[in-house]
Design an enzyme around this catalytic site. Structure first.
Site, short mmCIF file in Angstrom:
data_model
loop_
_atom_site.label_atom_id
_atom_site.label_comp_id
_atom_site.label_asym_id
_atom_site.label_seq_id
_atom_site.Cartn_x
_atom_site.Cartn_y
_atom_site.Cartn_z
N CYS A 152 51.11 74.66 69.88
CA CYS A 152 52.53 74.94 69.65
C CYS A 152 53.22 75.78 70.70
O CYS A 152 52.66 76.09 71.75
CB CYS A 152 52.68 75.54 68.26
N ASP A 153 54.46 76.16 70.37
CA ASP A 153 55.44 76.68 71.31
C ASP A 153 54.94 77.78 72.23
O ASP A 153 55.22 77.77 73.43
CB ASP A 153 56.66 77.22 70.55
N LYS A 154 54.26 78.78 71.67
CA LYS A 154 53.79 79.89 72.49
C LYS A 154 52.29 79.85 72.69
O LYS A 154 51.78 80.36 73.68
CB LYS A 154 54.19 81.24 71.85
N ASP A 176 57.42 79.65 65.32
CA ASP A 176 58.85 79.89 65.54
C ASP A 176 59.67 79.37 64.36
O ASP A 176 60.69 79.97 64.00
CB ASP A 176 59.31 79.19 66.82
N CYS A 204 55.43 70.18 65.70
CA CYS A 204 56.63 69.46 65.27
C CYS A 204 56.78 68.15 66.04
O CYS A 204 56.58 68.11 67.26
CB CYS A 204 57.86 70.33 65.49
N SER A 223 65.95 76.50 70.83
CA SER A 223 64.80 75.67 70.51
C SER A 223 64.79 74.41 71.35
O SER A 223 65.83 73.90 71.75
CB SER A 223 64.84 75.31 69.02
N GLU A 244 65.18 82.54 69.67
CA GLU A 244 65.90 81.28 69.74
C GLU A 244 67.20 81.36 68.95
O GLU A 244 67.26 81.99 67.90
CB GLU A 244 65.05 80.15 69.16
#
Length: 600
Positions: free
Chosen positions: A124-126, A83, A209, A506, A479
């Site tokens: 991570c995010d996804k 992202d 992150c 985010s 986002e």
């Protein structure tokens, strides 16, 4: 000692007899290998971003463990996108859609062979929610999750600390600050040299992150659901303990197969309620509202945003980690991680749920007190304090239950004539003066238009910046990170301007930002009807989000209903710009964010 192969063979679910599997022998497998339980090592490994580029190390540890303990491991890959790299251009539109793509690919990979168990590795995010969704689809087999941890924070140069108080707290730089610095640079407040320094030092290592954004949140959710070994979420990516945890996960998957403990035996409605209570305690990303709902759907449970709102009410918020708090995410592990959070909120959890240890959550928590886990974390925290020249108390990072940062969870679901199906706000990252506000609507039909208006000074204190047609059916639900940071980087706007969108934001976002507004504009939702000068009511305490006036003049609810009905008559039908490929499929088939934004 390895697990008895004959015992495992009786529990194998493969539909084809091993000796009739010549294609695997074509990969160099022996007949003896084919007689063993087959374990998929599924990951998002790839050179796509720092959160996935190092996962091969953990894959190999899991492979070694499986092969040494009576199984045969097979490596499969479903590389994810980043992202952060996709921000600022149309690439971010693929972000949520590629969650579905990964889940579909993993489902196909596993079901085409029919494995006995799986180790699922992501960061991570996804990637992490996609793996959890996949496990839900494959819930009849044994499964365990390994996360790739988080990157280290960078120590900031002395000359730059004084210019940014968020760094001055502990002189540590993390990626979520770049949006704010970018906005300051755009306004000429910091030099090119300083901006380059921040960009070139914000990601000093591999890993997700290092703040409690969506990546770290979903790592925590995987452990809270009982699918990870205790204490292994949000470890530093380079920590030797994480490599060991990967090996241990390979050992444990063989035990789960032997004991016939499957994913559906671990993940229950009680598990989801535990995860939501942990989410409240850590002030997790609002994206988890959508991801947990989608994961629950795959497991056959109905969890929506209202479930989050109900469980967050009265929940104690304990975690002082960025973006809502002060410390980088790696310090969460140093303070005791998910187990410490669970220990503090133990009275609110279902302690009888099964976990991948083969023991209950309550048994795991008791064992951690005895096996030196917390002592080990305390020792690391002490060493980290010496590195930055100060003593760090554990309670600076994870508060005691009685000394909570807040006692009403961290998110709220808002409803009203602007969001009949709901909208979400992380109230722990919102200034208290914005909990009840009357705002002047400034609608935009794209993020680019909104950012341009902010940078050119067209947004004033007291405005509500609307970005619409950015929901799942509109553009894939990207986002709105940079718009939020552009607002928050200006102290005057940060204290008085709200961002309201049918897109999402985010996990790093701060301020009065309302997302997931449903129904979305592309589906004809009321957000599409907002006009400049409308009066917007934002009331977090009473969970309200309404249009209450026109051109600065307040109207009765009945008058507003008539006005919105009249506007709706003139609303042009939305036509998607996506005519082929993944985004066409996703925008056509995605559900509401309030349901999980999954494809149906």
């Amino acid at each position: 000692m390895g697990i008895d192969i004959n015992t495992l063979k009786t529990q194998a679910t493969r539909k084809i007899a091993p000796e009739m599997d010549p294609l695997k022998m074509g990969m160099g497998w022996t007949l003896h290998d084919l007689e063993k339980p087959q374990i998929i090592i599924e990951s998002t490994y790839g050179n796509s971003h720092p959160g996935s580029t190092h996962l091969d190390h953990f894959i190999e540890e899991a492979v070694k463990a499986v092969n040494a303990n009576g199984g045969k491991a097979a490596r499969y890959y479903a590389t994810d996108m980043c992202d952060g790299m996709a921000q600022g251009h149309d690439g971010i539109n693929y972000s949520l859609a590629h969650r579905e793509a990964i889940a579909n690919l993993v489902e196909a990979q596993v079901n085409s062979i029919t494995f006995d168990g799986g180790v699922f590795i992501a960061s991570c995010d996804k990637g992490m929610p996609a793996m959890l969704m996949s496990i839900g689809r494959l819930k009849d087999m044994s499964a365990i999750v390994v996360s790739g941890g988080v990157m280290e924070a960078a120590v900031v140069k002395d000359e730059y600390v004084a210019e940014d108080q968020s760094c001055a707290i502990n002189e540590l730089l993390t990626l979520e600050q770049i949006g704010k610095f970018s906005a300051k640079h755009e306004r000429g407040e910091i030099s090119d040299e300083q901006m380059s320094y921040y960009k070139h030092n914000a990601c000093p290592s591999c890993g997700a992150c290092s703040f409690m954004g969506t990546a770290a949140t979903m790592q925590v959710m995987a452990e809270a659901l009982g699918l990870m070994l205790p204490g292994t979420a949000v470890m530093p990516a380079l920590a030797p303990e994480l490599k060991l945890a990967s090996y241990d996960a390979g050992v444990q998957i063989m035990k789960l197969v032997e004991q016939n403990i499957r994913a559906k035996d671990i993940v229950t409605m009680k598990s989801f309620e535990n995860a939501i209570m942990v989410h409240a305690a850590i002030s997790g990303s609002t994206n988890a509202v959508m991801h947990i709902s989608a994961i629950a759907h795959e497991f056959g449970f109905d969890i929506d945003a209202d479930t989050f709102d109900r469980l967050h009410r009265g929940a104690h918020y304990l975690l002082n980690v960025r973006p809502a708090g002060d410390w980088p995410a790696q310090y969460f592990y140093y303070a005791g991680g998910v187990p410490r959070i669970m220990e503090e909120i133990k009275d609110m959890l279902h302690l009888d749920v099964m976990t991948v240890t083969g023991k209950t959550l309550g048994e795991n928590l008791e064992e951690l007190k005895k096996n030196g886990f917390y002592k080990h974390c305390d020792e690391i925290l002490s060493e980290k304090g010496k590195e930055i020249g100060r003593e760090i108390k554990r309670t600076e990072i994870i508060r005691d239950f009685s000394q909570a940062i807040g006692v009403d969870g961290s998110i709220a679901i808002l409803r009203g004539n602007l969001a009949p199906e709901g909208a979400v706000i992380k109230h722990t990252a919102c200034p208290k003066n914005m909990f009840q506000a009357r705002l002047n609507a400034k609608p935009f039909d794209s993020e680019e238009e909104a950012i341009d208006a902010i940078f050119k000074g067209r947004i004033k204190p007291g405005d509500a910046v609307f970005i619409r047609y950015e929901g799942p059916k509109g553009s894939g639900m990207p986002e709105m990170f940079y718009t939020g940071e552009a607002i928050c980087s200006d102290p005057e706007l940060a204290a008085s301007v709200a961002l309201i969108t049918d897109g999402r934001f985010s996990g790093a976002s701060r301020g009065p930002i309302v997302g997931h507004v449903s129904p979305e504009a592309a589906a004809g939702g009321p957000i599409a009807l907002v006009e400049e000068g409308d009066i917007i009511e934002l009331d977090i305490e009473t969970r309200k989000l309404n249009i209450i006036g026109v051109k600065g003049i307040e109207k009765t609810p009945e008058e507003m209903e008539d006005i919105l009905e009249e506007r709706k008559k003139h609303l042009k039908e939305f036509k998607s710009k996506y005519t082929r490929g993944l985004l066409k499929l996703y925008t056509q088939h995605a559900t509401s964010p309030m349901k999980g934004a999954y494809m149906e």
